[in-house]
Write a protein that holds these residues in place. Structure first.
Motif, mmCIF file in Angstrom:
data_model
loop_
_atom_site.group_PDB
_atom_site.id
_atom_site.type_symbol
_atom_site.label_atom_id
_atom_site.label_comp_id
_atom_site.label_asym_id
_atom_site.label_seq_id
_atom_site.Cartn_x
_atom_site.Cartn_y
_atom_site.Cartn_z
ATOM 1 N N ILE A 7 -4.932 -49.859 58.798
ATOM 2 C CA ILE A 7 -4.889 -51.204 58.294
ATOM 3 C C ILE A 7 -6.149 -51.483 57.469
ATOM 4 C CG2 ILE A 7 -5.039 -53.642 58.855
ATOM 5 C CD1 ILE A 7 -3.129 -52.887 61.225
ATOM 6 N N ASP A 8 -6.139 -51.811 56.191
ATOM 7 C CA ASP A 8 -7.481 -52.285 55.354
ATOM 8 C C ASP A 8 -8.145 -53.557 56.167
ATOM 9 O OD1 ASP A 8 -6.746 -54.985 54.365
ATOM 10 O OD2 ASP A 8 -5.996 -54.145 52.556
ATOM 11 N N PHE A 9 -9.354 -53.675 55.873
ATOM 12 C CA PHE A 9 -10.461 -54.530 56.477
ATOM 13 C C PHE A 9 -9.772 -55.832 56.408
ATOM 14 C CE2 PHE A 9 -13.667 -57.585 56.556
ATOM 15 C CZ PHE A 9 -14.386 -57.207 57.843
ATOM 16 N N PHE A 10 -9.269 -56.350 55.430
ATOM 17 C CA PHE A 10 -9.002 -57.701 55.089
ATOM 18 C C PHE A 10 -7.953 -57.940 56.140
ATOM 19 C CE2 PHE A 10 -11.046 -56.994 51.256
ATOM 20 C CZ PHE A 10 -12.135 -57.938 51.201
ATOM 21 N N GLN A 11 -6.837 -57.056 56.441
ATOM 22 C CA GLN A 11 -5.590 -57.192 57.220
ATOM 23 C C GLN A 11 -6.205 -57.327 58.498
ATOM 24 O OE1 GLN A 11 -3.320 -53.836 55.926
ATOM 25 N NE2 GLN A 11 -1.720 -55.103 55.184
ATOM 26 N N LEU A 12 -7.052 -56.512 58.881
ATOM 27 C CA LEU A 12 -7.615 -56.452 60.545
ATOM 28 C C LEU A 12 -8.615 -57.686 60.507
ATOM 29 C CD1 LEU A 12 -7.545 -54.436 62.614
ATOM 30 C CD2 LEU A 12 -9.648 -53.275 61.348
ATOM 31 N N ALA A 13 -9.236 -58.131 59.711
ATOM 32 C CA ALA A 13 -9.988 -59.357 59.894
ATOM 33 C C ALA A 13 -9.118 -60.664 59.842
ATOM 34 C CB ALA A 13 -11.068 -59.540 58.493
ATOM 35 N N ALA A 14 -8.133 -60.447 59.135
ATOM 36 C CA ALA A 14 -6.931 -61.730 59.153
ATOM 37 C C ALA A 14 -6.547 -61.767 60.609
ATOM 38 C CB ALA A 14 -6.101 -61.599 58.158
ATOM 39 N N GLN A 15 -6.013 -60.684 61.082
ATOM 40 C CA GLN A 15 -5.280 -60.425 62.509
ATOM 41 C C GLN A 15 -6.418 -60.882 63.418
ATOM 42 O OE1 GLN A 15 -3.334 -56.734 63.271
ATOM 43 N NE2 GLN A 15 -2.343 -56.804 61.296
ATOM 44 N N HIS A 16 -7.538 -60.571 63.281
ATOM 45 C CA HIS A 16 -8.730 -60.804 64.241
ATOM 46 C C HIS A 16 -8.831 -62.325 64.218
ATOM 47 C CE1 HIS A 16 -12.961 -61.191 65.875
ATOM 48 N NE2 HIS A 16 -12.201 -60.538 66.944
ATOM 49 N N SER A 17 -9.181 -63.011 63.269
ATOM 50 C CA SER A 17 -9.153 -64.251 63.085
ATOM 51 C C SER A 17 -7.973 -65.000 63.764
ATOM 52 C CB SER A 17 -9.393 -64.567 61.513
ATOM 53 O OG SER A 17 -9.737 -66.112 61.511
ATOM 54 N N GLU A 18 -7.039 -64.679 63.518
ATOM 55 C CA GLU A 18 -5.759 -65.415 63.901
ATOM 56 C C GLU A 18 -5.962 -65.157 65.464
ATOM 57 O OE1 GLU A 18 -1.349 -63.958 64.252
ATOM 58 O OE2 GLU A 18 -1.823 -64.703 62.058
ATOM 59 N N ALA A 19 -6.021 -64.060 66.052
ATOM 60 C CA ALA A 19 -6.144 -63.659 67.446
ATOM 61 C C ALA A 19 -7.088 -64.609 68.326
ATOM 62 C CB ALA A 19 -6.381 -62.397 67.885
ATOM 63 N N VAL A 20 -8.212 -64.881 67.597
ATOM 64 C CA VAL A 20 -9.564 -65.612 68.040
ATOM 65 C C VAL A 20 -9.131 -67.122 68.015
ATOM 66 C CG1 VAL A 20 -11.711 -66.567 67.569
ATOM 67 C CG2 VAL A 20 -11.343 -64.186 67.373
ATOM 68 N N ALA A 21 -8.479 -67.539 67.035
ATOM 69 C CA ALA A 21 -7.722 -68.918 67.209
ATOM 70 C C ALA A 21 -6.668 -69.176 68.309
ATOM 71 C CB ALA A 21 -7.339 -69.219 65.720
ATOM 72 N N ASN A 22 -5.760 -67.903 68.327
ATOM 73 C CA ASN A 22 -4.718 -68.270 69.343
ATOM 74 C C ASN A 22 -5.317 -68.204 70.928
ATOM 75 O OD1 ASN A 22 -2.224 -68.121 70.285
ATOM 76 N ND2 ASN A 22 -2.351 -65.929 70.728
ATOM 77 N N VAL A 23 -6.605 -67.672 71.123
ATOM 78 C CA VAL A 23 -7.128 -67.369 72.472
ATOM 79 C C VAL A 23 -7.795 -68.898 72.594
ATOM 80 C CG1 VAL A 23 -9.190 -66.538 73.707
ATOM 81 C CG2 VAL A 23 -7.643 -65.053 72.883
#
Length: 103
Positions: A7-23
């Motif tokens: 996964i490229d960085f932008f996809q990874l960062a977007a998924q991480h940002s979404e996961a942080v918001a979900n938590v």
């Protein structure tokens, strides 16, 4: 092998940002009470965020520009969460960009 390999960085960062918001949202729900499913959901969400964060730490940039982008994202994450990184996490991050420092 990480679930996030390839996964490229932008996809990874977007998924991480979404996961942080979900938590954050699930923690808020739990604080409000009356949500029996929130505890299990929160545990799963925290585990997912931890997995993606670890993948971000390990992600190897291909250029100095990508390394700067990665480090900027991680600095923003630490600042936004008022968190810190352990020595082990810092070692993984530094190892992930070491190949660029040798050039």
């Amino acid at each position: 092998m990480s679930l996030y390999t390839g996964i490229d960085f932008f996809q990874l960062a977007a998924q991480h940002s979404e996961a942080v918001a979900n938590v954050k949202a699930l923690r808020q729900r739990l604080l409000q009470g009356g949500h029996n499913d929130a505890q299990d959901s929160l545990a799963n969400a925290v585990a997912r965020e931890n997995d993606i964060r670890a993948a971000l730490f390990e992600w190897k940039p291909r250029s100095n520009s990508e390394a700067q982008l990665k480090l900027l994202y991680l600095a923003q994450y630490v600042f936004a969460t008022s968190g810190s990184l352990s020595d082990a996490e810092m070692a993984v991050i530094m190892d992930s960009i070491a190949h660029l420092r040798r050039k």
